[in-house]
Design a protein around this motif. Structure first.
Motif, PDB file in Angstrom:
ATOM      1  N   HIS A 344       0.860  -1.178   0.000  1.00  0.00           N
ATOM      2  CA  HIS A 344       0.000   0.000   0.000  1.00  0.00           C
ATOM      3  C   HIS A 344       0.901   1.233   0.000  1.00  0.00           C
ATOM      4  N   TYR A 345       0.498   2.268  -0.719  1.00  0.00           N
ATOM      5  CA  TYR A 345       1.385   3.434  -0.870  1.00  0.00           C
ATOM      6  C   TYR A 345       1.765   4.062   0.467  1.00  0.00           C
ATOM      7  N   LYS A 346       0.881   3.903   1.488  1.00  0.00           N
ATOM      8  CA  LYS A 346       1.171   4.540   2.782  1.00  0.00           C
ATOM      9  C   LYS A 346       2.326   3.881   3.518  1.00  0.00           C
ATOM     10  N   VAL A 347       2.625   2.618   3.190  1.00  0.00           N
ATOM     11  CA  VAL A 347       3.731   1.938   3.880  1.00  0.00           C
ATOM     12  C   VAL A 347       4.942   1.762   2.955  1.00  0.00           C
ATOM     13  N   ALA A 348       4.829   2.233   1.727  1.00  0.00           N
ATOM     14  CA  ALA A 348       5.966   2.184   0.804  1.00  0.00           C
ATOM     15  C   ALA A 348       6.883   3.368   1.083  1.00  0.00           C
ATOM     16  N   SER A 349       8.108   3.285   0.607  1.00  0.00           N
ATOM     17  CA  SER A 349       9.068   4.354   0.898  1.00  0.00           C
ATOM     18  C   SER A 349       9.572   4.995  -0.392  1.00  0.00           C
ATOM     19  N   ALA A 350       9.839   6.288  -0.266  1.00  0.00           N
ATOM     20  CA  ALA A 350      10.359   7.076  -1.386  1.00  0.00           C
ATOM     21  C   ALA A 350      11.823   6.686  -1.636  1.00  0.00           C
ATOM     22  N   PRO A 351      12.328   7.058  -2.810  1.00  0.00           N
ATOM     23  CA  PRO A 351      11.686   7.815  -3.888  1.00  0.00           C
ATOM     24  C   PRO A 351      10.793   6.933  -4.755  1.00  0.00           C
ATOM     25  N   PHE A 352       9.851   7.600  -5.444  1.00  0.00           N
ATOM     26  CA  PHE A 352       8.871   6.915  -6.276  1.00  0.00           C
ATOM     27  C   PHE A 352       8.995   7.345  -7.739  1.00  0.00           C
ATOM     28  N   ILE A 353       8.756   6.399  -8.623  1.00  0.00           N
ATOM     29  CA  ILE A 353       8.446   6.728 -10.018  1.00  0.00           C
ATOM     30  C   ILE A 353       6.944   6.531 -10.176  1.00  0.00           C
ATOM     31  N   ILE A 354       6.240   7.604 -10.499  1.00  0.00           N
ATOM     32  CA  ILE A 354       4.781   7.575 -10.550  1.00  0.00           C
ATOM     33  C   ILE A 354       4.338   7.151 -11.951  1.00  0.00           C
ATOM     34  N   CYS A 355       3.722   5.990 -12.039  1.00  0.00           N
ATOM     35  CA  CYS A 355       3.230   5.471 -13.317  1.00  0.00           C
ATOM     36  C   CYS A 355       1.711   5.527 -13.396  1.00  0.00           C
ATOM     37  N   VAL A 356       1.130   6.563 -12.811  1.00  0.00           N
ATOM     38  CA  VAL A 356      -0.312   6.796 -12.873  1.00  0.00           C
ATOM     39  C   VAL A 356      -0.518   8.074 -13.673  1.00  0.00           C
ATOM     40  N   LYS A 357      -1.461   8.058 -14.594  1.00  0.00           N
ATOM     41  CA  LYS A 357      -1.668   9.226 -15.442  1.00  0.00           C
ATOM     42  C   LYS A 357      -2.091  10.433 -14.621  1.00  0.00           C
ATOM     43  N   LEU A 358      -1.472  11.555 -14.950  1.00  0.00           N
ATOM     44  CA  LEU A 358      -1.826  12.823 -14.304  1.00  0.00           C
ATOM     45  C   LEU A 358      -3.231  13.242 -14.720  1.00  0.00           C
ATOM     46  N   ASP A 359      -3.920  13.915 -13.809  1.00  0.00           N
ATOM     47  CA  ASP A 359      -5.197  14.551 -14.127  1.00  0.00           C
ATOM     48  C   ASP A 359      -6.260  13.545 -14.565  1.00  0.00           C
ATOM     49  N   MET A 360      -6.157  12.303 -14.046  1.00  0.00           N
ATOM     50  CA  MET A 360      -7.111  11.267 -14.447  1.00  0.00           C
ATOM     51  C   MET A 360      -7.799  10.613 -13.252  1.00  0.00           C
ATOM     52  N   GLY A 362      -9.295  12.379 -10.620  1.00  0.00           N
ATOM     53  CA  GLY A 362     -10.138  13.311  -9.880  1.00  0.00           C
ATOM     54  C   GLY A 362      -9.423  13.942  -8.702  1.00  0.00           C
ATOM     55  N   GLY A 363      -8.113  14.046  -8.791  1.00  0.00           N
ATOM     56  CA  GLY A 363      -7.327  14.678  -7.723  1.00  0.00           C
ATOM     57  C   GLY A 363      -6.864  13.722  -6.644  1.00  0.00           C
ATOM     58  N   ILE A 364      -7.274  12.446  -6.718  1.00  0.00           N
ATOM     59  CA  ILE A 364      -6.928  11.486  -5.654  1.00  0.00           C
ATOM     60  C   ILE A 364      -5.422  11.229  -5.614  1.00  0.00           C
ATOM     61  N   LEU A 365      -4.805  11.017  -6.788  1.00  0.00           N
ATOM     62  CA  LEU A 365      -3.356  10.796  -6.818  1.00  0.00           C
ATOM     63  C   LEU A 365      -2.620  11.967  -6.192  1.00  0.00           C
ATOM     64  N   GLU A 366      -3.000  13.163  -6.591  1.00  0.00           N
ATOM     65  CA  GLU A 366      -2.329  14.354  -6.083  1.00  0.00           C
ATOM     66  C   GLU A 366      -2.521  14.482  -4.566  1.00  0.00           C
ATOM     67  N   GLU A 367      -3.717  14.160  -4.080  1.00  0.00           N
ATOM     68  CA  GLU A 367      -3.973  14.199  -2.624  1.00  0.00           C
ATOM     69  C   GLU A 367      -3.107  13.181  -1.897  1.00  0.00           C
ATOM     70  N   ASN A 368      -2.996  11.988  -2.466  1.00  0.00           N
ATOM     71  CA  ASN A 368      -2.173  10.952  -1.832  1.00  0.00           C
ATOM     72  C   ASN A 368      -0.707  11.366  -1.764  1.00  0.00           C
ATOM     73  N   LEU A 369      -0.204  11.952  -2.834  1.00  0.00           N
ATOM     74  CA  LEU A 369       1.186  12.423  -2.832  1.00  0.00           C
ATOM     75  C   LEU A 369       1.383  13.529  -1.810  1.00  0.00           C
ATOM     76  N   ASN A 370       0.434  14.451  -1.762  1.00  0.00           N
ATOM     77  CA  ASN A 370       0.529  15.555  -0.791  1.00  0.00           C
ATOM     78  C   ASN A 370       0.485  15.040   0.641  1.00  0.00           C
ATOM     79  N   SER A 371      -0.293  13.967   0.868  1.00  0.00           N
ATOM     80  CA  SER A 371      -0.421  13.438   2.233  1.00  0.00           C
ATOM     81  C   SER A 371       0.905  12.882   2.746  1.00  0.00           C
TER      82      SER A 371
END
Length: 384
Positions: A344-360, A362-371
């Motif tokens: 789960h992303y919350k227990v994974a550690s940085a750095p990350f390569i994000i392979c999820v499309k931007l702007d697709m 509904g803001g959830i990816l961006e919220e998760n990264l910000n969290s």
């Protein structure tokens, strides 16, 4: 506004604005070479043309309408058009010269076009401007484009200068257009690995001739070669900066005949993976791929063996994928076959390569990264 070093920028702003005369070369209709001595001008508008007659009147009128008060020339290279593109351009010569815009037109009549990279290089070689404004024949520059980009480029001579765009027809490539226009200055640098391609898009480019010569010629491989992406990457390798004038200065036309459609996704994918490995993964000891689905697994399979070993986990938000526990690299010749944990992303550690499309999402990816309070370009890079 630019990624360049401030001291370097100051030195560049002191460049000699009155260089000596130079020779320019233009090809005649028969392909023979003519050498004409001419004083340099401030800006050469570089326009490759191929079967663009239906767009040219709007494009050339917009050049006439520029409010730039410096000296300009239009350099056109016709890449074996089969329509009356060259005739249309010649028909505008009088109006352009009345506006004190000199005109250089050449081309070739081979059975097949040589490609956009070839045509750009030819248009540049026959021009004499200190600065180069790239203009696609199917686009329309707004009246302030050359003035504002020239002002920016004088301050950032080792940069590619772009601008915001208006896409027509309205609503075509909506996500891509939003991405072009809303990237921050920092993201112009950090998001160069995404599938969108150059963060400063080619139809908006403006740069010094000196920088073009430093980076080198456009690739002349022809149809199917992303000459803009190759030049963009090489500019970054040379330490070049990226800047954008944050005003809409170009009407950017979308149509099915655009040369960009001749480049395959797989060609772009390979170039992006190679550049990511060269610029980012070579600097990281290990990393997590954010997306245990198709795109994340594809990236893993395309990495070099050295970089595959750096992947410590995949992470995701999909519980079905997480419950599988591992991704097994079935194509591997290693025994036992590599098994990469899925977390789960919350227990994974940085750095990350994000392979999820931007702007697709509904803001959830961006919220998760910000969290996770991650810094783009240091703790993660977008790839999709």
């Amino acid at each position: 506004m630019s990624s360049e070093d401030p001291e370097q920028r100051d030195r560049m702003s002191e460049v000699d604005m009155n260089p000596p005369k130079r020779l320019r070369t233009a090809e005649s209709h028969t392909g023979t070479e003519l050498e004409v001595e001419k004083s340099t001008v401030d800006v050469s508008i570089i326009m490759p043309v191929y079967n663009a007659s239906c767009w040219l009147d709007e494009c050339l009128q917009a050049i006439v309408d520029q409010d730039f008060t410096g000296s300009m020339e239009l350099s056109v290279f016709d890449d074996a058009s089969t329509d009356d593109s060259r005739k249309v351009v010649e028909g505008w010569r009088e109006k352009l010269e009345a506006r004190l815009i000199s005109v250089v037109v050449s081309g070739h009549c081979s059975p097949k076009p040589r490609g956009v990279g070839f045509a750009k290089n030819k248009a540049i070689s026959q021009s004499c401007g200190q600065y180069l404004c790239f203009q696609d024949a199917d686009d329309i520059m707004l009246p302030q484009r050359i003035r504002l980009q020239y002002d920016a480029c004088v301050l950032h001579q080792n940069s590619l200068i772009g601008c915001r765009v208006q896409r027509v027809p309205e609503g075509s490539t909506e996500r891509y257009t939003r991405w072009i226009n809303t990237l921050s200055q920092h993201q112009l640098i950090t998001q160069v690995y995404t599938s969108h391609g150059p963060t400063v898009i080619m139809p908006t480019w403006f740069c010094s001739r000196k920088w073009y010569l430093k980076v080198g010629l456009f690739d002349e491989g022809g149809k199917g070669v992303p000459e803009d992406l190759l030049f963009f990457y090489q500019s970054l390798r040379q330490g070049g900066g990226l800047s954008r004038v944050d005003e809409c200065l170009l009407v950017y036309r979308y149509h099915e005949k655009a040369t960009t459609h001749s480049v395959t996704e797989e060609t772009i994918w390979k170039l992006r993976v190679d550049f990511l490995q060269e610029r980012v993964l070579s600097q990281w000891e290990n990393f997590t791929i954010w997306n245990a689905g198709k795109q994340g697994r594809k990236l893993y399979r395309c990495l070099s063996p050295i970089n595959q070993k750096k992947v410590k986990a995949f992470c995701d938000v999909d519980e079905n994928k997480i419950q599988k526990g591992f991704y097994t690299y079935e194509e591997s010749k290693e025994r036992p076959k590599p098994k990469i944990p899925i977390l789960h992303y919350k227990v994974a550690s940085a750095p990350f390569i994000i392979c999820v499309k931007l702007d697709m999402t509904g803001g959830i990816l961006e919220e998760n990264l910000n969290s996770l309070q991650l810094k783009e370009g240091i703790d993660f890079c977008h790839f999709n």
